[in-house]
Design a protein around this motif. Structure first.
Motif, mmCIF file in Angstrom:
data_model
loop_
_atom_site.group_PDB
_atom_site.id
_atom_site.type_symbol
_atom_site.label_atom_id
_atom_site.label_comp_id
_atom_site.label_asym_id
_atom_site.label_seq_id
_atom_site.Cartn_x
_atom_site.Cartn_y
_atom_site.Cartn_z
ATOM 1 N N THR A 159 0.941 -1.083 0.161
ATOM 2 C CA THR A 159 0.093 -0.020 -0.105
ATOM 3 C C THR A 159 0.878 1.177 0.134
ATOM 4 O O THR A 159 0.285 2.272 0.152
ATOM 5 N N SER A 160 2.008 1.091 -0.368
ATOM 6 C CA SER A 160 2.894 2.365 -0.404
ATOM 7 C C SER A 160 2.432 3.188 -1.767
ATOM 8 O O SER A 160 1.767 2.645 -2.519
ATOM 9 N N ASP A 161 2.975 4.462 -2.027
ATOM 10 C CA ASP A 161 2.510 5.269 -3.146
ATOM 11 C C ASP A 161 3.385 4.702 -4.400
ATOM 12 O O ASP A 161 4.442 5.382 -4.666
ATOM 13 N N TRP A 162 2.762 3.915 -5.243
ATOM 14 C CA TRP A 162 3.292 3.474 -6.392
ATOM 15 C C TRP A 162 3.091 4.479 -7.710
ATOM 16 O O TRP A 162 3.806 4.092 -8.731
ATOM 17 N N GLY A 163 2.396 5.420 -7.307
ATOM 18 C CA GLY A 163 2.352 6.531 -8.332
ATOM 19 C C GLY A 163 3.612 7.479 -8.060
ATOM 20 O O GLY A 163 3.628 8.235 -9.040
ATOM 21 N N ALA A 164 4.273 7.592 -7.166
ATOM 22 C CA ALA A 164 5.455 8.358 -6.760
ATOM 23 C C ALA A 164 6.603 7.938 -7.783
ATOM 24 O O ALA A 164 6.815 6.826 -7.835
#
Length: 234
Positions: A159-164
């Motif tokens: 659930t980390s920010d894969w869009g960053a």
């Protein structure tokens, strides 16, 4: 001869199978375990797939789809051609964990890419182990790794920010392991595993709804909704 084999049998030698997984920016529709692959009916509001991981015995490639796949990128067409050469090759076994639902997300995210319209010679590792254990195998990929490898697969970064951008080294390692572990889990099934190869086809209805159909040995299509129901009832 270009024909895919009918069952796992001896179809997972080194270099003849790949593990596949995808990641995207977390939302309420993406949770741990089976729910990771459940989809909202509001496709247009979903975050696009951020990465596609392709694992082989010697290496794992992490494709940055947010950078390479948009329709206005010059890299979109060559990327599609490259991925299609893998996904459509019937002699190369594709291993996934609920990949029918990942494919739905990929096709919805990048409808202009032909590579996400058809995938041949697929083995769903989760489904195969459910059959093998009569529906009593561990729930979740991490629990399966504990049972078969003796160590869990950390899901902390799911659930980390894969869009960053750029992705961190830890994210890249997590993404790669998610796909790589599928090769070992598939081989642990053994030659007598009741896991039939099937193909996946993406169809778009007259109303624009995307559906994924699985074609097994009897060539009877099964939609992604039917597949979810079947797995949930197992």
């Amino acid at each position: 001869d270009g024909q895919a084999p009918a069952s796992t049998g001896n179809v997972l030698p080194e270099g003849r199978c790949i593990g596949l997984d995808a990641e995207w920016r977390p939302g309420l529709e993406k949770r741990s375990g089976m729910q990771k692959h459940r989809r909202s009916t509001q496709v247009n509001r979903l975050e696009p797939v951020a990465t596609l991981q392709v694992a082989m015995d010697e290496f794992v490639a992490v494709f940055d789809l947010l950078s390479l796949a948009p329709a206005d990128k010059a890299t979109a067409a060559p990327l599609s051609a490259l991925l299609a050469s893998l996904l459509a090759e019937p002699r190369l076994v594709k291993l996934g964990y609920g990949f029918q639902h990942d494919l739905h997300r990929l096709a919805a995210s990048y409808p202009h890419l032909e590579c996400f319209r058809s995938v041949s010679a697929v083995i769903d590792v989760q489904e195969a182990w459910l059959k093998r254990a009569n529906g009593k195998c561990p729930a979740g990929l991490s629990a399966m790794c504990v049972e078969h490898f003796g160590r869990p697969l950390s899901k902390r970064l799911q659930t980390s920010d894969w869009g960053a951008r750029p992705l961190t080294r830890a994210q890249l390692l997590y993404a790669g392991l998610d796909a790589f572990c599928l090769i070992g889990l598939a081989r642990a099934l053994g030659d007598d595993a009741p896991a039939e190869l099937h193909s996946l086809q993406v169809k778009t209805s007259a109303t624009g709804q995307i559906m994924v159909q699985a074609f097994a040995g009897d060539d009877k299509p099964r939609t992604d909704l039917e597949e979810l129901t079947r797995v949930d009832q197992a």
